[in-house]
Design a protein around this motif. Structure first.
Motif, short mmCIF file in Angstrom:
data_model
loop_
_atom_site.label_atom_id
_atom_site.label_comp_id
_atom_site.label_asym_id
_atom_site.label_seq_id
_atom_site.Cartn_x
_atom_site.Cartn_y
_atom_site.Cartn_z
N VAL A 46 4.48 16.32 17.89
CA VAL A 46 5.24 15.49 18.81
C VAL A 46 5.44 16.27 20.10
CG1 VAL A 46 7.48 14.39 19.25
CG2 VAL A 46 6.40 14.18 16.99
N GLN A 47 5.20 15.63 21.24
CA GLN A 47 5.38 16.30 22.52
C GLN A 47 6.86 16.48 22.81
OE1 GLN A 47 3.33 17.75 24.48
NE2 GLN A 47 4.60 18.08 26.28
N VAL A 48 7.27 17.72 23.10
CA VAL A 48 8.65 18.06 23.40
C VAL A 48 8.68 18.80 24.74
CG1 VAL A 48 10.67 19.38 22.63
CG2 VAL A 48 9.23 18.21 20.95
N PRO A 49 9.60 18.49 25.67
CA PRO A 49 10.73 17.58 25.48
C PRO A 49 10.36 16.11 25.53
CG PRO A 49 10.75 18.43 27.71
CD PRO A 49 9.63 19.14 27.00
N GLY A 50 9.14 15.78 25.97
CA GLY A 50 8.74 14.38 26.00
C GLY A 50 9.44 13.60 27.09
N GLY A 51 9.31 12.27 27.01
CA GLY A 51 9.90 11.40 28.02
C GLY A 51 11.27 10.89 27.63
N ARG A 52 11.84 10.09 28.53
CA ARG A 52 13.17 9.51 28.30
C ARG A 52 13.08 8.09 27.74
NH1 ARG A 52 17.61 11.50 30.83
NH2 ARG A 52 18.34 9.37 31.28
N SER A 53 11.86 7.56 27.55
CA SER A 53 11.76 6.18 27.10
C SER A 53 10.71 5.97 26.02
CB SER A 53 11.45 5.26 28.29
OG SER A 53 10.20 5.62 28.88
N SER A 54 10.09 7.04 25.51
CA SER A 54 9.05 6.85 24.51
C SER A 54 8.85 8.11 23.68
CB SER A 54 7.72 6.49 25.19
OG SER A 54 7.29 7.55 26.02
#
Length: 303
Positions: A46-54
């Motif tokens: 999982v991509q971290v920190p990633g986005g705020r909506s997905s």
């Protein structure tokens, strides 16, 4: 694999959609497993920190090709994102890797998720970001496909209502809100062009890629004028601008430079920058992000 949503996503959904966010997050691990199995993917992380909506998952297809699987709640308008990416077909933006989606997830080409133009010096970052944005400004699709996208008038109309409520709750921001709303009315009276726009463009949305140096990701597409899209880029690294003694002058020079480089009317860019900064500031204050609100509203005051 356990598909644990990054804390950045959890916090963002808690701020903007507490009830619906909890429901979607509860179903997310199962939805992610089903999406992976449906496509025969192998999961890396999982991509971290990633986005705020997905939720963004780094995966490989059955033949070993690197890809990204993206799952987003309906409120993030993933169908609209898919329609825009299909219309751009890789021109300036990340490319779709499947023609349709039975479950609403997006399978995308893999870029370099940890390298955005924000890694470049500020002047170079703005130049590269602006060049990428220019490629996205195309005629919107005709016919039924056109209904996939909001117009700038529709989106900012909803935002304007929320801004009025915010001004009523916090009278100290009322003068800025009034100025922003007046600018919106004037700008909507005679828009100079009708183009497909990224909608939420900023430096962190431009990632390093293989087939081109930089490609845009994460659109929340809208149809309208160029200046609306460019306005969000004007305030990139707002925390650095506010920290500078010459922040106000630097901001005005940035408006002038971006307007000239992309052949956008400077006053229209200033007006949309004002509206979008005040809207974001009022929204940040509403959900308790007081520091962000302070920065954005101070920035807006310089315009």
């Amino acid at each position: 694999m356990v598909f644990e949503p990054p804390q950045r996503l959890v916090r963002a959904l808690d701020e903007t959609a507490p009830d619906g966010g909890v429901d979607w997050l509860g179903k997310l691990p199962g939805a992610a497993r089903e999406a992976v199995a449906l496509r025969g993917l192998s999961v890396e992380r999982v991509q971290v920190p990633g986005g705020r909506s997905s939720l963004v998952v780094l995966v490989r297809t059955a033949d070993g090709t690197p890809a990204v699987l993206k799952l987003a709640p309906a409120r993030a308008r993933p169908l609209s994102e898919r329609a825009a990416l299909a219309h751009w077909n890789g021109l300036g933006a990340v490319r779709l890797m499947e023609p349709s989606s039975p479950d609403g997830a997006l399978l995308l080409e893999r870029l370099h998720p940890d390298v955005s133009v924000r890694s470049l010096p500020e002047a170079k970052a703005l130049l590269e970001a602006a060049a990428t944005l220019r490629r996205l400004w195309v005629e919107p699709p005709a016919g039924d496909a056109a209904h996939a996208f909001e117009t700038v008038a529709e989106r900012t109309g909803r935002q304007a209502e929320a801004m009025r409520s915010g001004a009523a709750a916090s009278p100290e921001v009322a003068p800025l809100v009034s100025a922003a709303l007046a600018a919106r009315e004037e700008l909507l009276a005679a828009p100079p062009e009708h183009r497909l726009l990224h909608g939420t463009f900023r430096q962190s949305k431009v990632l390093s890629a293989e087939r081109m140096p930089w490609l845009a990701v994460g659109p929340d597409p809208v149809v309208g004028e160029h200046a609306f899209d460019l306005a969000r880029l004007v305030r990139d690294r707002v925390e650095d601008l506010v920290a500078q003694p010459s922040g106000a002058a630097t901001t005005r020079r940035r408006v002038k430079r971006l307007a000239e480089s992309l052949e956008v009317d400077r006053e229209r860019l200033r007006g949309w920058t004002l509206f979008r900064a005040v809207e974001s500031g009022v929204r940040a204050r509403r959900v308790g992000r007081d520091r962000d609100a302070e920065l954005l509203l101070e920035f807006a005051g310089w315009l």
